[in-house]
Design a protein around this motif. Structure first.
Motif, PDB file in Angstrom:
ATOM      1  N   GLN A 176       0.747  -1.386  -0.061  1.00 25.37           N
ATOM      2  CA  GLN A 176      -0.189  -0.055  -0.036  1.00 25.37           C
ATOM      3  C   GLN A 176       0.965   1.230  -0.017  1.00 25.37           C
ATOM      4  N   VAL A 177       1.915   1.230   0.766  1.00 21.68           N
ATOM      5  CA  VAL A 177       2.949   2.446   1.062  1.00 21.68           C
ATOM      6  C   VAL A 177       3.645   2.591  -0.410  1.00 21.68           C
ATOM      7  N   ILE A 178       3.953   1.479  -1.028  1.00 25.31           N
ATOM      8  CA  ILE A 178       4.666   1.680  -2.397  1.00 25.31           C
ATOM      9  C   ILE A 178       3.790   2.260  -3.592  1.00 25.31           C
ATOM     10  N   TYR A 179       2.483   1.465  -3.625  1.00 29.68           N
ATOM     11  CA  TYR A 179       1.645   1.768  -4.531  1.00 29.68           C
ATOM     12  C   TYR A 179       1.214   3.412  -4.515  1.00 29.68           C
ATOM     13  N   ALA A 180       0.791   3.689  -3.263  1.00 32.37           N
ATOM     14  CA  ALA A 180       0.388   4.959  -3.004  1.00 32.37           C
ATOM     15  C   ALA A 180       1.416   6.142  -3.376  1.00 32.37           C
ATOM     16  N   GLY A 181       2.664   5.654  -2.930  1.00 34.61           N
ATOM     17  CA  GLY A 181       3.917   6.606  -3.367  1.00 34.61           C
ATOM     18  C   GLY A 181       4.276   6.991  -4.859  1.00 34.61           C
ATOM     19  N   LEU A 182       3.901   5.749  -5.560  1.00 34.79           N
ATOM     20  CA  LEU A 182       3.925   5.742  -7.177  1.00 34.79           C
ATOM     21  C   LEU A 182       2.921   6.561  -7.656  1.00 34.79           C
ATOM     22  N   HIS A 183       1.751   6.291  -6.961  1.00 35.16           N
ATOM     23  CA  HIS A 183       0.558   7.265  -7.593  1.00 35.16           C
ATOM     24  C   HIS A 183       0.632   8.853  -7.237  1.00 35.16           C
ATOM     25  N   LYS A 184       1.238   8.973  -6.211  1.00 32.11           N
ATOM     26  CA  LYS A 184       1.530  10.503  -5.866  1.00 32.11           C
ATOM     27  C   LYS A 184       2.923  10.982  -6.289  1.00 32.11           C
ATOM     28  N   GLY A 185       3.666  10.122  -6.640  1.00 31.39           N
ATOM     29  CA  GLY A 185       4.592  10.931  -7.393  1.00 31.39           C
ATOM     30  C   GLY A 185       5.657  10.969  -6.204  1.00 31.39           C
ATOM     31  N   GLU A 186       5.592  10.265  -5.064  1.00 30.68           N
ATOM     32  CA  GLU A 186       6.574  10.378  -3.867  1.00 30.68           C
ATOM     33  C   GLU A 186       7.120   9.197  -3.516  1.00 30.68           C
TER      34      GLU A 186
ATOM     35  N   LYS B  21     -17.168  12.192  -9.590  1.00 29.29           N
ATOM     36  CA  LYS B  21     -16.875  12.887  -8.197  1.00 29.29           C
ATOM     37  C   LYS B  21     -15.129  12.731  -8.230  1.00 29.29           C
ATOM     38  N   VAL B  22     -14.601  13.796  -7.690  1.00 27.86           N
ATOM     39  CA  VAL B  22     -12.991  13.414  -7.222  1.00 27.86           C
ATOM     40  C   VAL B  22     -12.755  12.803  -5.811  1.00 27.86           C
ATOM     41  N   TYR B  23     -12.232  11.632  -5.788  1.00 28.47           N
ATOM     42  CA  TYR B  23     -12.100  11.203  -4.488  1.00 28.47           C
ATOM     43  C   TYR B  23     -10.615  11.480  -3.860  1.00 28.47           C
ATOM     44  N   VAL B  24     -10.476  11.683  -2.637  1.00 29.99           N
ATOM     45  CA  VAL B  24      -9.227  12.083  -2.127  1.00 29.99           C
ATOM     46  C   VAL B  24      -9.252  11.023  -0.621  1.00 29.99           C
ATOM     47  N   ASP B  25      -8.057  10.602  -0.672  1.00 27.84           N
ATOM     48  CA  ASP B  25      -7.924   9.474   0.663  1.00 27.84           C
ATOM     49  C   ASP B  25      -6.966   9.985   1.818  1.00 27.84           C
ATOM     50  N   ILE B  26      -6.898   9.279   2.914  1.00 29.28           N
ATOM     51  CA  ILE B  26      -6.109   9.801   4.040  1.00 29.28           C
ATOM     52  C   ILE B  26      -4.525  10.028   3.579  1.00 29.28           C
ATOM     53  N   ASP B  27      -4.024   9.243   2.523  1.00 30.99           N
ATOM     54  CA  ASP B  27      -2.638   9.212   2.300  1.00 30.99           C
ATOM     55  C   ASP B  27      -2.434  10.301   1.049  1.00 30.99           C
ATOM     56  N   ARG B  28      -3.558  11.024   0.835  1.00 36.01           N
ATOM     57  CA  ARG B  28      -3.350  12.211  -0.117  1.00 36.01           C
ATOM     58  C   ARG B  28      -3.167  11.482  -1.399  1.00 36.01           C
ATOM     59  N   CYS B  29      -3.764  10.477  -1.879  1.00 35.37           N
ATOM     60  CA  CYS B  29      -4.019   9.864  -3.053  1.00 35.37           C
ATOM     61  C   CYS B  29      -5.306  10.601  -3.775  1.00 35.37           C
TER      62      CYS B  29
ATOM     63  N   VAL C  69      -6.358   2.540 -10.111  1.00 35.82           N
ATOM     64  CA  VAL C  69      -7.372   1.812  -9.293  1.00 35.82           C
ATOM     65  C   VAL C  69      -7.592   0.473  -9.829  1.00 35.82           C
ATOM     66  N   ILE C  70      -7.640   0.255 -11.115  1.00 38.26           N
ATOM     67  CA  ILE C  70      -8.194  -1.066 -11.794  1.00 38.26           C
ATOM     68  C   ILE C  70      -6.883  -1.841 -11.819  1.00 38.26           C
ATOM     69  N   ASN C  71      -5.719  -1.511 -11.472  1.00 37.17           N
ATOM     70  CA  ASN C  71      -4.559  -2.374 -11.561  1.00 37.17           C
ATOM     71  C   ASN C  71      -4.040  -2.728 -10.105  1.00 37.17           C
ATOM     72  N   TYR C  72      -4.681  -2.297  -9.215  1.00 41.18           N
ATOM     73  CA  TYR C  72      -4.232  -2.182  -7.552  1.00 41.18           C
ATOM     74  C   TYR C  72      -4.256  -3.735  -7.174  1.00 41.18           C
ATOM     75  N   ASN C  73      -5.426  -4.076  -7.427  1.00 46.66           N
ATOM     76  CA  ASN C  73      -5.685  -5.577  -6.656  1.00 46.66           C
ATOM     77  C   ASN C  73      -4.628  -6.681  -7.286  1.00 46.66           C
ATOM     78  N   TYR C  74      -4.598  -6.618  -8.794  1.00 45.67           N
ATOM     79  CA  TYR C  74      -3.549  -7.753  -9.288  1.00 45.67           C
ATOM     80  C   TYR C  74      -2.215  -7.487  -8.879  1.00 45.67           C
ATOM     81  N   SER C  75      -1.750  -6.018  -8.809  1.00 42.47           N
ATOM     82  CA  SER C  75      -0.350  -5.714  -8.626  1.00 42.47           C
ATOM     83  C   SER C  75      -0.235  -6.001  -6.953  1.00 42.47           C
ATOM     84  N   ARG C  76      -1.110  -6.031  -6.248  1.00 41.62           N
ATOM     85  CA  ARG C  76      -0.971  -6.172  -4.745  1.00 41.62           C
ATOM     86  C   ARG C  76      -0.859  -7.942  -4.867  1.00 41.62           C
ATOM     87  N   ARG C  77      -1.752  -8.721  -5.430  1.00 38.06           N
ATOM     88  CA  ARG C  77      -1.392 -10.062  -5.356  1.00 38.06           C
ATOM     89  C   ARG C  77      -0.068 -10.597  -5.768  1.00 38.06           C
ATOM     90  N   SER C  78       0.414  -9.878  -6.924  1.00 40.65           N
ATOM     91  CA  SER C  78       1.622 -10.227  -7.236  1.00 40.65           C
ATOM     92  C   SER C  78       2.654  -9.800  -6.384  1.00 40.65           C
TER      93      SER C  78
END
Length: 423
Positions: A265-275, A376-384, A395-404
């Motif tokens: 979750q930390v890795i994917y959120a960082g990638l999404h945010k560019g951090e 709508k625009v969604y914003v989460d607690i990790d600033r994603c 979002v679509i790729n999240y679950n498969y990437s997590r399982r991998s």
């Protein structure tokens, strides 16, 4: 011989530690000696302590920063050698009321089943709200829970609770307990040392108590990642290390999957945010944990905090008016408005949807959102942010990437964990 040897551990908090010492010296219970261990502070704390308190305290100056556990243990070992029947840890930013030390002493004197006892902790900034009244170590979700966190004091809670752990910011321990389980675990350097100490106390057959008939105020914010990833490294490494060490064998696989999911979750959120820097630190903390690397962080583990606000600049530049669906996240709502102010965005915040306003829906995790319509625009607690079609693809790729990720990492995690548990 006095009844207790009290140890304060200080690092670069001159104003706090002077106030902390003053609170202890004003205690109604006076059958103690006070030791202050300074962890090589650079803010003038040792000199300030000498000038204000002189012989009222015994000042011990470490040549280097030994961390919270190492600093406390410097004083605890000296106090132990002196022969006090009780030893006590107090954080430099904890302010004890005049009854705290005496209440902890009396509790342990009248409850022989307890090996150690901690104060009921309140927020220094909001003294009517509880920061900790005991803690639960949960081997089903592999974390700790603070059941009474941020609950206002209403007088209905019990006088004491037997718990899994208490915070070392105001903790008294029997000398006989130290003889059985040793001093604070120094491998941690920082964080999780008090949790592990309490757990070892319980494994040795003694109870851990949180005493609610006294009050200790504690500053909050030491773990906030404001400048660099220093707290992130120690929190993650020691969190993983604790559960690798103490999780029952039949729960090891679940433990590995849980941690790997959190790391992903930390890795994917960082990638999404560019951090990049928080994910780098977490991965290095994970690697060190499974290889049994402890103590002070090695080189290239701590990085500056990198906050990328460009996605918010694009969001606030996409419209002039916004309506926020708070959805139980008031702190996130405040942060959102602060970001807009920081960016200098000329935003009009609406009290109702419609009228040309873009709706921002606040949520816990955008990667769990099913609505991919971008209405709508969604914003989460990790600033994603979930706003564009590119965000939708993440979002679509999240679950498969997590399982991998879990599939690839789990055998390594389990093999390393079992090696550490055998040693």
């Amino acid at each position: 011989m006095k009844k207790a040897g009290i140890v304060i551990c200080n690092y670069n908090k001159t104003d706090y530690v002077l106030e902390c010492i003053q609170c202890i010296l004003e205690s109604k219970f006076q059958d103690f000696d006070l030791y202050v261990v300074d962890n090589a502070s650079t803010d003038g704390a040792p000199q300030a302590i000498k000038e204000k308190y002189g012989s009222q305290v015994t000042l011990i100056e470490n040549a280097e920063n030994l961390g919270g556990s190492g600093g406390f243990n410097t004083g605890l070992r000296i106090a132990y050698e002196k022969g006090y029947p009780y030893l006590m840890c107090v954080d430099n930013d904890a302010m004890l009321d005049e009854n705290a030390i005496g209440e902890l002493y009396r509790f342990l004197e009248t409850h022989p089943e307890a090996g150690m006892a901690g104060s009921k902790i309140y927020h220094l900034e909001k003294p009517d709200y509880i920061q900790q009244f005991g803690q639960k170590i949960d081997f089903d979700i592999f974390c700790t829970e603070v059941p009474h966190l941020n609950r206002p004091e209403d007088g209905t809670m019990p006088d004491y609770l037997y718990v899994d752990s208490v915070a070392a910011c105001s903790l008294m321990v029997r000398r006989s307990t130290v003889e059985k389980i040793g001093f604070l675990p120094e491998d941690n350097f920082l964080y999780w040392d008090d949790t592990e100490w309490c757990h070892k106390c319980r494994l040795a057959g003694m109870k851990v108590a949180s005493v609610g008939t006294l009050k200790a105020l504690h500053a909050m914010g030491a773990k906030q990642e404001a400048v660099n990833t220093f707290p992130t490294y120690y929190a993650w490494r020691n969190w993983i290390s604790f559960f690798v060490k103490y999780t029952p064998e039949d729960k090891l696989e679940k433990m590995a999957e849980t941690f790997l999911g959190s790391i992903f979750q930390v890795i994917y959120a960082g990638l999404h945010k560019g951090e990049d820097n928080a994910p780098r630190t977490v991965m290095l903390a994970y690697d060190d944990a499974v290889h049994g690397i402890t103590g002070k962080a090695g080189d290239n583990r701590i990085f500056p905090v990198d906050v990328n606000l460009e996605p918010f600049r694009a969001l606030f530049g996409s419209a002039g008016a916004f309506y926020v669906e708070e959805n139980g996240f008031p702190t996130l709502h405040r942060r959102l408005r602060e970001i807009a102010r920081k960016l200098g965005a000329p935003v009009e915040w609406m009290d109702a949807p419609g009228k040309g306003a873009v709706t921002i829906a606040l949520c816990e995790n955008i990667f769990r959102i099913d609505d991919l319509s971008c209405k709508k625009v969604y914003v989460d607690i990790d600033r994603c942010i979930l706003r564009t079609q590119e965000d939708v693809l993440d979002v679509i790729n999240y679950n498969y990437s997590r399982r991998s990720f879990i599939y690839a990492q789990k055998p390594v995690f389990l093999e390393k964990a079992r090696v550490l548990r055998r040693n």
